[in-house]
Motif scaffolding. Structure first.
Motif, PDB file in Angstrom:
ATOM      1  N   THR A 104     128.608  55.869 -29.134  1.00  0.00           N
ATOM      2  CA  THR A 104     129.374  56.422 -30.232  1.00  0.00           C
ATOM      3  C   THR A 104     129.676  55.575 -31.314  1.00  0.00           C
ATOM      4  OG1 THR A 104     130.829  54.908 -28.777  1.00  0.00           O
ATOM      5  CG2 THR A 104     130.893  56.727 -28.855  1.00  0.00           C
ATOM      6  N   LEU A 105     130.232  55.271 -32.125  1.00  0.00           N
ATOM      7  CA  LEU A 105     129.542  54.725 -33.206  1.00  0.00           C
ATOM      8  C   LEU A 105     131.185  53.529 -33.077  1.00  0.00           C
ATOM      9  CD1 LEU A 105     128.819  54.110 -35.966  1.00  0.00           C
ATOM     10  CD2 LEU A 105     130.007  55.814 -37.365  1.00  0.00           C
ATOM     11  N   THR A 106     132.034  52.467 -33.298  1.00  0.00           N
ATOM     12  CA  THR A 106     132.557  51.871 -32.934  1.00  0.00           C
ATOM     13  C   THR A 106     133.345  52.287 -34.782  1.00  0.00           C
ATOM     14  OG1 THR A 106     131.914  49.978 -34.300  1.00  0.00           O
ATOM     15  CG2 THR A 106     132.251  50.096 -32.060  1.00  0.00           C
ATOM     16  N   GLU A 107     135.193  52.321 -34.352  1.00  0.00           N
ATOM     17  CA  GLU A 107     136.551  52.258 -34.964  1.00  0.00           C
ATOM     18  C   GLU A 107     136.067  51.727 -36.686  1.00  0.00           C
ATOM     19  OE1 GLU A 107     140.021  51.553 -33.717  1.00  0.00           O
ATOM     20  OE2 GLU A 107     139.642  52.513 -31.513  1.00  0.00           O
ATOM     21  N   ASN A 108     135.449  50.411 -36.057  1.00  0.00           N
ATOM     22  CA  ASN A 108     134.959  49.632 -38.200  1.00  0.00           C
ATOM     23  C   ASN A 108     133.673  50.296 -38.479  1.00  0.00           C
ATOM     24  OD1 ASN A 108     132.849  48.140 -36.127  1.00  0.00           O
ATOM     25  ND2 ASN A 108     134.769  46.738 -36.095  1.00  0.00           N
ATOM     26  N   LYS A 109     133.326  50.943 -37.310  1.00  0.00           N
ATOM     27  CA  LYS A 109     132.055  51.344 -38.276  1.00  0.00           C
ATOM     28  C   LYS A 109     130.845  50.494 -38.355  1.00  0.00           C
ATOM     29  CE  LYS A 109     134.210  55.749 -40.227  1.00  0.00           C
ATOM     30  NZ  LYS A 109     134.214  56.199 -38.444  1.00  0.00           N
ATOM     31  N   ASN A 110     131.372  49.693 -38.196  1.00  0.00           N
ATOM     32  CA  ASN A 110     129.913  48.706 -37.566  1.00  0.00           C
ATOM     33  C   ASN A 110     129.555  48.391 -36.614  1.00  0.00           C
ATOM     34  OD1 ASN A 110     130.738  47.292 -40.566  1.00  0.00           O
ATOM     35  ND2 ASN A 110     132.301  46.441 -39.257  1.00  0.00           N
ATOM     36  N   HIS A 111     129.616  48.485 -35.803  1.00  0.00           N
ATOM     37  CA  HIS A 111     128.351  48.694 -34.253  1.00  0.00           C
ATOM     38  C   HIS A 111     128.159  50.182 -33.859  1.00  0.00           C
ATOM     39  CE1 HIS A 111     129.857  44.743 -34.987  1.00  0.00           C
ATOM     40  NE2 HIS A 111     129.457  44.533 -34.163  1.00  0.00           N
ATOM     41  N   LYS A 127     126.327  46.800 -27.498  1.00  0.00           N
ATOM     42  CA  LYS A 127     126.848  46.524 -28.871  1.00  0.00           C
ATOM     43  C   LYS A 127     126.309  46.057 -29.753  1.00  0.00           C
ATOM     44  CE  LYS A 127     131.630  47.327 -27.938  1.00  0.00           C
ATOM     45  NZ  LYS A 127     133.150  47.044 -28.166  1.00  0.00           N
ATOM     46  N   LEU A 128     125.262  47.325 -30.624  1.00  0.00           N
ATOM     47  CA  LEU A 128     124.553  46.613 -31.916  1.00  0.00           C
ATOM     48  C   LEU A 128     125.223  47.079 -33.003  1.00  0.00           C
ATOM     49  CD1 LEU A 128     121.496  47.975 -30.459  1.00  0.00           C
ATOM     50  CD2 LEU A 128     121.765  45.684 -29.846  1.00  0.00           C
ATOM     51  N   PRO A 129     125.207  46.122 -33.771  1.00  0.00           N
ATOM     52  CA  PRO A 129     126.011  46.476 -35.482  1.00  0.00           C
ATOM     53  C   PRO A 129     124.864  46.949 -36.366  1.00  0.00           C
ATOM     54  CG  PRO A 129     124.418  43.671 -34.755  1.00  0.00           C
ATOM     55  CD  PRO A 129     123.922  44.182 -32.837  1.00  0.00           C
ATOM     56  N   ILE A 130     124.987  47.603 -36.961  1.00  0.00           N
ATOM     57  CA  ILE A 130     124.883  48.155 -37.510  1.00  0.00           C
ATOM     58  C   ILE A 130     123.660  47.825 -38.940  1.00  0.00           C
ATOM     59  CG2 ILE A 130     124.773  50.983 -39.367  1.00  0.00           C
ATOM     60  CD1 ILE A 130     126.613  52.011 -37.729  1.00  0.00           C
TER      61      ILE A 130
END
Length: 439
Positions: free
Chosen positions: A361-368, A436-439
């Motif tokens: 999934t993409l996290t809510e803040n779309k950063n991870h 969890k990985l940063p984009i």
């Protein structure tokens, strides 16, 4: 020649606090004046109980303690001080009007560092105090250096372990990559040859079928020998089944080609910089390699792999190293499921099937991005969860686990990619690893 020590030459630690305990007011005043005149900070008490309470609020650097006092005497006061972890290291000097050997031995055995006899000699009193303060200060300094050196050694050990992990990881991935890439290359050549020729073979067979049809149309009544051969080989069935055989062979060859592609994807060598990759391709290639462990056996049905992928952009990463993380987590999940099957029948397992859920999934803040790998296996206790990422920790029998897998996985996720690797588990309820990985 008599030598008289110059007490001014002795080192006096700054801000030294001395507690003086004596039931005689005159003695307290004399000692107080002597010590404050040379710069010490002094506090006084006239009995042992009050002295013990006072040290609870503020720890002195040294204690001058009268032996003979009402209530609890100096020996008992000293004994209680030495039994307390907070005060056991404070040097205690006994003050006494008696100089018998038994009292001195008793005091030293309890933990006192020295004796001074009343009436006091000022120079002797100061020399003894300053000597023991200096010894205490040196002890503190030594302890500090030992602590610092221990911390430095711990850091060095951690750096060494991380270097070892990096070396193991690099060597392991290099060897595995070379092996897998070599196998994929060797498979590719004959598979490519078969795949290319199957197309021609299909055309040739179709031409032959068409030719046989023409013969049957123009020569419906062949000689008896040909009729017997047609019956023997069951020509009608052969003509109907041959296209199915060609199609099945094509499907098998395509599957081998897919496996070869997965091997090449999994063994992809990482450069010295991150590259944009589709994480799902890495996960799928890992599942393909582990497929032999997921298939049904005589003891259990298939292990179900449920993929719930969310669309998100490609990730800049070291994909070869992340594939190693996926391999380790999925292999551990399969191990946990096999452990959970011990003592269960095929029917029982079929009623509550082994499952591995992989969710991205993409996290809510779309950063991870979040990658969850969850099994319904045996689970882990809280104690095991605390140690699961430790270097060389393993719950597997000797020879089946190195204790490096999860430690390397965490290093890859945290240090190489700036992400996090966590675990949620409970005994009998399975385990879930969250990356969890940063984009």
């Amino acid at each position: 020649m008599n030598y008289k020590p110059d007490i001014k030459m002795l080192y006096v630690p700054e801000d030294s606090l001395i507690l003086v305990v004596d039931d005689t007011t005159t003695n307290l005043k004399i000692v107080f004046e002597i010590l404050t005149n040379v710069g010490f900070e002094v506090i006084t008490e006239n009995d042992g109980e009050r002295a013990l309470k006072k040290v609870e609020s503020r720890l002195p650097d040294l204690i001058l303690l009268d032996v003979m006092m009402p209530g609890i005497d100096g020996f008992e006061t000293c004994k209680r001080l030495k039994q307390n972890l907070a005060t056991c290291d404070i040097p205690v000097i006994f003050m006494t009007a008696h100089s018998d050997m038994d009292s001195k031995v008793k005091g030293l055995n309890i933990g006192a560092v020295d004796y001074i006899t009343k009436p006091f000699n000022q120079e002797e009193l100061l020399a003894r105090i300053k000597t023991h303060l200096q010894l205490r200060n040196l002890t503190k300094t030594l302890e500090k250096r030992v602590t610092e050196r221990t911390a430095a050694l711990s850091r060095a050990l951690k750096d060494l372990q991380e270097s070892q992990l990096q070396l193991v990881q690099t060597e392991k991935m290099s060897a595995l990559g070379q092996l897998v890439a070599g196998v994929a290359h060797e498979i590719n050549n004959p598979v490519g040859f078969i795949h290319g020729n199957l197309g021609h073979a299909s055309v040739y067979f179709q031409d032959m079928i068409n030719l046989i049809d023409l013969y049957q149309q123009h020569y419906p009544n062949p000689v008896p020998e040909i009729q017997e051969e047609i019956v023997a080989i069951d020509l009608k069935y052969m003509l109907s089944d041959l296209p199915n055989l060609i199609s099945s062979m094509k499907e098998g060859v395509q599957r081998i080609r897919n496996i070869s592609i997965s091997l090449r994807t999994f063994s992809r060598a990482d450069s010295d910089r991150k590259v944009s990759c589709n994480i799902h391709d890495g996960i799928d290639s890992t599942i393909m390699i582990l497929k032999h462990r997921l298939k049904a056996s005589e003891d259990r049905p298939d292990i179900q792999v449920i993929r719930d992928y969310e669309d998100f952009p490609e990730l800049e990463c070291f994909i070869g190293q992340l594939n190693q993380v996926f391999m380790n987590l999925l292999a551990n999940a399969i191990d946990a499921l096999e452990d959970s099957n011990v003592g269960r029948t095929y029917i029982e397992i079929e009623a509550n099937p082994n499952q591995v859920l992989i969710q991205t999934t993409l996290t809510e803040n779309k950063n991870h991005i979040s990658i969850r790998i969850k099994d319904n296996g045996v689970g882990m206790s809280a104690d095991v969860q605390q140690k699961i990422f430790d270097h060389l920790f393993t719950t597997k029998p000797v020879g089946q686990g190195t204790g490096l897998g999860l430690s390397i996985a965490r290093q890859i996720v945290v240090e190489k990619h700036g992400g996090t690797l966590e675990v949620n588990s409970a005994l009998g309820q399975g385990s879930e690893f969250i990356i969890k990985l940063p984009i």
